[in-house]
Enzyme design. Structure first.
Site: not given
Length: 173
Positions: A107-108
């Site tokens: 993800c991030h």
């Protein structure tokens, strides 16, 4: 199932992590036999954005002096943004990747890889909003469930966790 006995895996995170992106990979590597060390900026317990509390084993400053067989970077926008500002975490990630050791980012979490400057010439995936940052850091960004490029394992979202965890365990072994 791959065997991770005698392997020590670091999970680097702080408050605001995406709960499942920390707990699911952590359980997967533990089930495969790995010893896991949770690394936080100040060696204090952290809390996910959905309330999961996780105890810390080491600070990022302490961990920066150690060697790990693998590193897991969970996502969560706040977590990822704060971890990339931690010079010890960035140094640890940079040293680890440059040594050719495996690392997983979901993800991030890939944001810290831009700060560590370890993406030139690599193919990676992430949460879609990071693709410009990752390309600007030299990566080739793709929209795939899981990508592995020379030990760097990446995935997009919690929906990708089964594939991410399986690839992590395989690459860490």
């Amino acid at each position: 199932m791959s065997d991770l006995n005698n392997k020590t895996i670091a999970v680097i995170a702080t408050d605001g992590f995406e709960d499942s992106e920390l707990t699911s990979p952590l359980e997967a590597v533990k089930e495969a036999g790995a010893s896991v060390k949770v690394v936080t900026p100040n060696a204090e317990a952290i809390e996910g954005k959905n309330g999961t509390k996780v105890d810390a084993d080491l600070s990022t400053a302490e961990a920066a002096t150690q060697e790990f067989d693998g590193i897991i970077l969970p996502g969560g926008t706040g977590n990822s943004d704060h971890i990339r500002m931690d010079e010890h975490a960035v140094a640890l990630v940079k040293q680890h990747v440059e040594a050719g050791k495996p690392l997983g980012a979901i993800c991030h979490a890939a944001w810290i890889l831009t700060d560590a400057d370890v993406l030139k010439g690599r193919t990676i995936t992430s949460y879609p909003s990071l693709q410009t940052d990752l390309r600007n850091a030299g990566a080739s960004w793709v929209d795939e469930e899981v990508v592995e490029d020379r030990g760097l394992v990446s995935s997009r979202t919690p929906d990708d966790l089964p594939a991410f965890n399986a690839k992590l365990v395989e690459v860490f072994a």
